[in-house]
Design a protein around this motif. Structure first.
Motif, PDB file in Angstrom:
ATOM      1  N   ALA A   1      51.428  11.866  16.833  1.00 58.38           N
ATOM      2  CA  ALA A   1      52.085  12.852  15.957  1.00 58.38           C
ATOM      3  C   ALA A   1      52.084  12.411  14.500  1.00 58.38           C
ATOM      4  O   ALA A   1      51.888  13.224  13.592  1.00 58.38           O
ATOM      5  CB  ALA A   1      53.509  13.111  16.433  1.00 58.38           C
TER       6      ALA A   1
ATOM      7  N   PHE B   1      52.238  19.397  20.122  1.00 54.21           N
ATOM      8  CA  PHE B   1      53.684  19.244  19.953  1.00 54.21           C
ATOM      9  C   PHE B   1      54.215  18.615  21.241  1.00 54.21           C
ATOM     10  O   PHE B   1      54.567  19.314  22.194  1.00 54.21           O
ATOM     11  CB  PHE B   1      54.345  20.594  19.682  1.00 54.21           C
ATOM     12  CG  PHE B   1      53.989  21.190  18.359  1.00 54.21           C
ATOM     13  CD1 PHE B   1      54.788  20.971  17.246  1.00 54.21           C
ATOM     14  CD2 PHE B   1      52.852  21.965  18.211  1.00 54.21           C
ATOM     15  CE1 PHE B   1      54.466  21.526  16.011  1.00 54.21           C
ATOM     16  CE2 PHE B   1      52.515  22.517  16.983  1.00 54.21           C
ATOM     17  CZ  PHE B   1      53.324  22.290  15.879  1.00 54.21           C
ATOM     18  N   ARG B   2      54.223  17.299  21.277  1.00 61.33           N
ATOM     19  CA  ARG B   2      54.599  16.588  22.495  1.00 61.33           C
ATOM     20  C   ARG B   2      54.994  15.167  22.125  1.00 61.33           C
ATOM     21  O   ARG B   2      54.622  14.666  21.059  1.00 61.33           O
ATOM     22  CB  ARG B   2      53.418  16.549  23.470  1.00 61.33           C
ATOM     23  CG  ARG B   2      52.243  15.747  22.909  1.00 61.33           C
ATOM     24  CD  ARG B   2      51.037  15.742  23.809  1.00 61.33           C
ATOM     25  NE  ARG B   2      50.004  14.877  23.247  1.00 61.33           N
ATOM     26  CZ  ARG B   2      48.738  14.889  23.631  1.00 61.33           C
ATOM     27  NH1 ARG B   2      48.342  15.730  24.571  1.00 61.33           N
ATOM     28  NH2 ARG B   2      47.859  14.062  23.082  1.00 61.33           N
TER      29      ARG B   2
ATOM     30  N   GLU C   1      65.124  20.089  11.017  1.00 59.76           N
ATOM     31  CA  GLU C   1      64.407  19.512  12.144  1.00 59.76           C
ATOM     32  C   GLU C   1      65.357  18.931  13.179  1.00 59.76           C
ATOM     33  O   GLU C   1      65.049  18.921  14.377  1.00 59.76           O
ATOM     34  CB  GLU C   1      63.447  18.426  11.662  1.00 59.76           C
ATOM     35  CG  GLU C   1      64.139  17.294  10.913  1.00 59.76           C
ATOM     36  CD  GLU C   1      63.230  16.101  10.718  1.00 59.76           C
ATOM     37  OE1 GLU C   1      63.117  15.302  11.651  1.00 59.76           O
ATOM     38  OE2 GLU C   1      62.641  15.974   9.637  1.00 59.76           O
TER      39      GLU C   1
ATOM     40  N   ARG D   1      58.098  25.959  16.451  1.00 56.60           N
ATOM     41  CA  ARG D   1      57.894  24.519  16.496  1.00 56.60           C
ATOM     42  C   ARG D   1      58.759  23.838  15.443  1.00 56.60           C
ATOM     43  O   ARG D   1      59.087  24.423  14.410  1.00 56.60           O
ATOM     44  CB  ARG D   1      56.422  24.180  16.246  1.00 56.60           C
ATOM     45  CG  ARG D   1      55.470  24.765  17.275  1.00 56.60           C
ATOM     46  CD  ARG D   1      55.764  24.285  18.685  1.00 56.60           C
ATOM     47  NE  ARG D   1      54.736  24.703  19.629  1.00 56.60           N
ATOM     48  CZ  ARG D   1      54.726  24.350  20.900  1.00 56.60           C
ATOM     49  NH1 ARG D   1      55.699  23.597  21.391  1.00 56.60           N
ATOM     50  NH2 ARG D   1      53.758  24.765  21.694  1.00 56.60           N
TER      51      ARG D   1
ATOM     52  N   THR E   1      59.069  20.609  12.845  1.00 59.09           N
ATOM     53  CA  THR E   1      58.189  19.686  12.137  1.00 59.09           C
ATOM     54  C   THR E   1      58.982  18.838  11.158  1.00 59.09           C
ATOM     55  O   THR E   1      60.037  19.230  10.669  1.00 59.09           O
ATOM     56  CB  THR E   1      57.101  20.438  11.339  1.00 59.09           C
ATOM     57  OG1 THR E   1      57.728  21.388  10.488  1.00 59.09           O
ATOM     58  CG2 THR E   1      56.136  21.146  12.258  1.00 59.09           C
TER      59      THR E   1
ATOM     60  N   PRO F   1      54.035  17.223  13.211  1.00 61.66           N
ATOM     61  CA  PRO F   1      54.647  17.947  14.330  1.00 61.66           C
ATOM     62  C   PRO F   1      55.654  17.071  15.055  1.00 61.66           C
ATOM     63  O   PRO F   1      55.424  15.877  15.271  1.00 61.66           O
ATOM     64  CB  PRO F   1      53.447  18.260  15.230  1.00 61.66           C
ATOM     65  CG  PRO F   1      52.459  17.178  14.929  1.00 61.66           C
ATOM     66  CD  PRO F   1      52.629  16.850  13.473  1.00 61.66           C
TER      67      PRO F   1
ATOM     68  N   PRO G   1      58.035  16.679  18.655  1.00 61.59           N
ATOM     69  CA  PRO G   1      57.773  17.074  20.042  1.00 61.59           C
ATOM     70  C   PRO G   1      58.666  18.178  20.579  1.00 61.59           C
ATOM     71  O   PRO G   1      58.310  18.825  21.557  1.00 61.59           O
ATOM     72  CB  PRO G   1      57.977  15.767  20.822  1.00 61.59           C
ATOM     73  CG  PRO G   1      58.867  14.940  19.960  1.00 61.59           C
ATOM     74  CD  PRO G   1      58.492  15.283  18.548  1.00 61.59           C
TER      75      PRO G   1
END
Length: 733
Positions: free
Chosen positions: A278, A294-295, A492, A594, A596, A612, A614
Motif C-alpha cells: 500500500a 485496498f487490502r 481516514e 475507499r 485513503t 490506499p 485497507p
C-alpha cells in the motif's frame, strides 16, 4: 501489533459528542526512515498525541518498542526494524485513547544511517559522510535551512545521490548540487523527471578529492515554506539506476523478456518483482485509473509475493531478464528490483495483467469483444503518433485509457484522440484530471466513446508536446465499459465517543460522461447503530474550481450515534453507492467508498502523499472529561525575560495539576490556579536556548491528558540595550 487490533482505553463513564473529541494527527516523522536490522529513535510531530498507547505499522517487522516522551505536539520513542523487513516505504498510525491518528510513512533502508546535524549550512561547516554507501536522515528545519555534506571520492568512482521526500512521506521540495572542493558546481538537479519532484545526481569522478553535496529548498518567488513536514533521506551509493522497463506489463500465466535500461547495471546479479504494498502506490489520484489493491499488506516482509527472474544479459546500460509469471499470480502492480554487489536497487513499476497483451505490431489482431485487451507500445521518436483501428458496434460503449505516468514513466504526457475514417476528431482527452504533475492531477488519459453506427474508427496516442524516445512507453487499455463514479471517505480514521455522536464525509468523484443521481448507504455498523442512506444530486459535479488550481468535490455528511453499551474497539464499515436510476435493477453497478491516506491540504491543491488504506473504520472510545483552551497562539520572550500565559478550563477536577510540556532548555513555567482559570508565568534564563518551539499546557484527568492547542514559543537573544523584560503573550486575531 496488527493494524486492526482493537483499541482499548480506560473507562471513564462520561458522555461526549465527536466535536468534543480531539483529532490526533501526525505532521512530521524524524528520521523519515531507518536501516533494517536496527533500532531507531523516532520523533513524531503532530497534534493531540499526549494519550499515546503505541504505534501500529503495516508490517509486524516494524515495532514501536518504547515511548520515551509524549505531549500534545510531540512523541519520542524507539522503533525496532527486523532484518528481513520489506525495503521501501511503510504506513503507520499512532494509537491513542482519543482514537487513531492520521496515517504517516516510515521508510526501511539497507545502508547505515547518518543523522544530519547542524550547523552545516555552508561548505566550511559541512557534515562529513564517511564510509559510503550511507543514508543521511535529515530535516530542512525552517525556510532558510540549507544542508551541506562532504564526501571523499576516488578517481573513477561512480556515485548516485538520491534525495527522497515527496512520495516518501515528506512535503519538502528540494534542489541539490554537487560541488568541487572549491565550491564550484559540478552537477545540479531539482526534479528527477517530469513528475518526480525530488533531485537525483549521478556522477563519475575524474579526480580524487573532497566534494560537497548541497541540499537546498525550493522557495519560489514568494518564499514558499514547507512547514513542519520537511524530513528527507539522502542516499549516497553506487547502486544501479533504472530509468525505465520494457515492456511495462506482462500477462499472467505467460513468460516474457523484460529489459531494464539505465546506468551502472553491470554489477546486477539477480532481478525479481514484488507485489506492490500500500505504501508504494506513489501516483494515486482521484479518479484513479491504475489497478489498486485496498487490502492489508502481508504481515511480514518475506510473505510479500515475489517472482524471481532469470538474467540472460547484463551490461552497464541494460539488463535483460526472462520473467515467467505464474498462472496464480495476482493481477496488479509489481515493483522491479535488481540486486548485486552494490546492494539492492528499487526499479520501476510494471503491471501483471489478466487482459490479453499485444504489441504494436500484433495490435491489429486485438478484439475488444474478447473481454478487452492491452497494447504495450512506445512513442519511439519525437512527433510520433501511434494509431490503432477499432471495430465499433452501434450503441456499445468503449473505454480507452493509458498507464504511463502512473507507472513512473519519466516524461510521457499521453493524449488520446478518437477519429473517424476521414480523420475527423470524435473525442479527445489529455489528462484524467487536470493538475500540476502528480501533485494534483492524473496526466494519463481516458476516453469513453459510444459509436452511433457499426464502423471502423481510430484511436490515436501521442505526447502532448510531441516528444518521443525509447523511454516514452505506454499501455493502452481497451474494454467495453460505461462511465461510472468513485467514492471516498474522510477523515481516514473516524472516531466516536461511546454514548455520543460522530460524523464522517463521503465524497463523489464522477468519471467523464457519468451523470445522474447517486444513492449511497452504509453497511456493517455494529448492533444498535443505524445504517443511514443518502443521495447525491445530479447537479453535484466533480470539476475544477474557478481558480483552476483545485477541485470541487461533492460531499455528504453522515452523523453516527452509538449507544453507551457498545464495546470499545475498531469496527470496519462499508459505504456503498449505485446510480439511483439503477437502484432497483438486479444487475445494478455497486461502487464501494475507499479510505485513503491524504497529506497536504485536504482534497485540494497539493497532493504530496496519497495511499490506499485497507478499510474504512469507526473507532469507539471513551469520552474525555473537561477541556482546556487559550486565546494565545504565540509567546515571545528574551533570554532573562518573562511572559504570561492565560488558560481557561471547563469541568476540570479542582485537584488536577497543570503541566506545560515542550519547554526548551533554560525556560521554566510556574502555574497559578484560580478555579477553572490558570495563569502560567514563563521565565527564561540568560543561557536559555534561542529558537522556536511548540508547547502545550496539559491537565491529567483520570490517567488521560486534556491539552490546550499548541502554542508557539520563541526565545530571542537578550536585548543589547536596556529594555523591559516583561512581554505579554500575543492573542489570536
Amino acid at each position: 501489533m496488527s493494524r486492526f487490533a482493537p483499541l482499548v482505553v480506560c473507562a471513564l463513564g462520561l458522555h461526549a459528542l465527536a466535536s468534543d473529541l480531539p483529532s490526533p494527527a501526525v505532521s512530521r516523522v524524524d528520521p523519515l526512515g531507518g536501516q533494517r536490522g536496527t533500532e531507531v529513535e523516532l520523533e513524531i510531530l503532530g497534534r493531540h498525541l499526549s494519550n499515546v498507547s503505541g504505534l501500529e505499522f503495516d508490517s509486524a517487522d516494524i515495532a514501536w518498542t518504547a515511548t520515551t516522551y509524549a505531549s500534545a505536539g510531540k512523541l519520542r520513542g524507539v522503533v525496532s526494524i527486523a532484518a528481513d523487513a520489506a525495503l521501501g516505504p511503510h504506513l503507520f498510525r499512532v494509537r491513542t485513547a482519543d482514537g487513531y491518528s492520521t496515517t504517516a510513512m516510515f521508510n526501511v533502508g539497507q545502508f547505515r544511517d547518518l543523522r544530519e546535524a547542524e550547523p552545516n549550512d555552508v561548505a566550511g561547516d559541512a557534515q562529513e559522510i564517511a564510509g559510503l554507501p550511507r543514508e543521511v536522515q535529515g530535516v530542512l528545519e525552517g525556510s532558510k535551512d540549507i544542508d551541506v555534506f562532504a564526501i571523499h571520492a576516488q578517481a573513477g568512482e561512480r556515485l548516485a545521490v538520491e534525495l527522497r521526500s515527496i512520495e516518501y512521506g515528506s512535503a519538502v521540495e528540494a534542489k541539490m548540487s554537487l560541488l568541487d572542493r572549491d565550491g564550484r558546481r559540478v552537477r545540479f538537479n531539482d526534479d528527477r523527471d517530469d513528475y518526480l519532484e525530488t533531485p537525483f545526481i549521478e556522477h563519475t569522478f575524474q579526480n580524487a578529492g573532497t566534494h560537497y553535496i548541497k541540499v537546498d529548498q525550493y522557495r519560489g518567488p514568494r518564499g514558499f515554506n514547507f512547514g513542519k513536514n520537511s524530513s528527507y533521506i539522502l542516499r549516497a551509493s553506487a547502486l544501479p539506476t533504472i530509468e525505465y522497463a520494457a515492456p511495462l506489463g506482462i500477462a499472467i500465466g505467460s513468460s516474457a523478456k523484460l529489459t531494464l535500461h539505465g546506468s551502472g547495471l553491470g554489477t546486477v546479479q539477480s532481478v525479481f518483482v514484488t507485489s506492490l504494498r500500500a505504501a508504494e502506490y506513489a501516483r494515486m489520484t482521484y479518479p484513479y485509473t491504475m489497478p489498486i489493491h485496498f487490502r492489508p499488506d502481508p504481515a511480514r516482509g518475506p510473505l510479500v509475493p515475489r517472482i524471481e527472474g532469470k538474467v540472460v544479459q547484463v551490461n552497464q546500460d541494460e539488463v535483460v531478464v526472462e520473467l515467467a509469471v505464474p498462472a496464480d499470480a495476482e493481477a496488479g502492480l509489481w515493483r522491479v528490483w535488481v540486486a548485486g554487489a552494490r546492494g539492492i536497487a528499487d526499479g520501476p513499476i510494471i503491471e501483471l495483467g489478466s487482459l490479453q497483451e499485444f504489441g504494436e505490431a500484433s495490435a491489429p489482431s486485438a478484439d475488444w469483444r474478447d473481454g478487452g485487451y492491452v497494447i504495450d507500445g512506445v512513442l519511439g521518436a519525437p512527433g510520433e503518433r501511434d494509431v490503432f483501428a477499432i471495430h465499433g458496434v452501434a450503441g456499445v460503449p468503449l473505454r480507452f485509457w493509458t498507464l504511463a505516468t502512473q507507472l513512473g514513466v519519466p516524461h510521457l504526457d499521453p493524449v488520446l484522440t478518437i477519429r473517424d475514417s476521414e480523420g475527423r476528431r470524435l473525442a479527445e482527452n489529455d489528462d484524467v484530471v487536470a493538475g500540476q504533475g502528480t501533485l494534483l492531477g492524473n496526466p494519463d488519459s481516458r476516453v469513453y466513446y459510444t459509436p452511433d453506427r457499426d464502423d471502423v474508427f481510430f484511436v490515436e496516442i501521442r505526447d502532448r508536446t510531441s516528444r518521443g524516445g525509447p523511454s516514452y512507453r505506454y499501455r493502452l487499455k481497451v474494454r467495453s465499459e460505461r462511465p461510472s463514479f468513485q467514492l471516498f471517505t474522510t477523515p481516514e480514521n473516524f472516531a466516536v465517543a461511546r454514548g455520543g455522536e460522530g460524523e464522517f464525509k463521503v465524497h463523489l468523484v464522477r468519471e467523464a460522461g457519468f451523470s445522474g443521481e447517486v444513492s449511497i448507504w452504509v453497511e456493517g455498523m455494529p448492533p444498535g447503530v443505524a445504517e443511514p442512506e443518502a443521495r447525491f444530486r445530479a447537479d453535484q459535479l466533480f470539476e475544477p474550481n474557478a481558480d483552476g488550481a483545485d477541485m470541487i468535490i461533492p460531499e455528504h455528511v453522515f452523523r453516527i450515534g452509538v449507544p453507551e453499551s457498545l464495546p470499545l474497539g475498531t469496527y470496519p464499515i462499508r459505504v456503498l453507492g449505485t446510480p439511483t436510476a439503477d437502484e432497483s435493477s438486479p444487475d445494478r453497478r455497486v461502487v464501494e467508498a475507499r479510505s485513503t491516506l491524504i497529506m497536504g491540504p485536504l482534497l485540494d491543491l497539493w497532493n504530496f502523499v496519497r495511499r490506499p488504506l485497507p478499510a474504512f473504520e469507526m473507532t469507539v472510545v471513551e469520552p474525555s472529561q473537561g477541556a482546556l483552551s487559550t486565546a494565545t497562539v504565540s509567546v515571545t520572550l528574551a533570554q532573562g525575560g518573562h511572559a504570561t500565559l492565560e488558560l481557561d478550563g471547563v469541568d476540570l477536577p479542582v485537584d488536577a495539576p497543570l503541566t506545560v510540556k515542550g519547554l526548551p532548555q533554560g525556560v521554566a513555567a510556574e502555574v497559578r490556579r484560580h478555579g477553572q482559570r490558570f495563569t502560567v508565568d514563563l521565565a527564561a534564563t540568560q543561557e536559555a536556548v534561542v529558537g522556536s518551539w511548540e508547547i502545550s499546557a496539559e491537565v491529567l484527568v483520570r490517567e488521560r491528558w486534556v491539552a490546550s492547542g499548541l502554542i508557539g514559543l520563541t526565545v530571542e537573544p537578550a536585548p543589547t540595550a536596556p529594555a523591559s523584560s516583561e512581554r505579554r503573550a500575543e492573542p489570536a486575531g
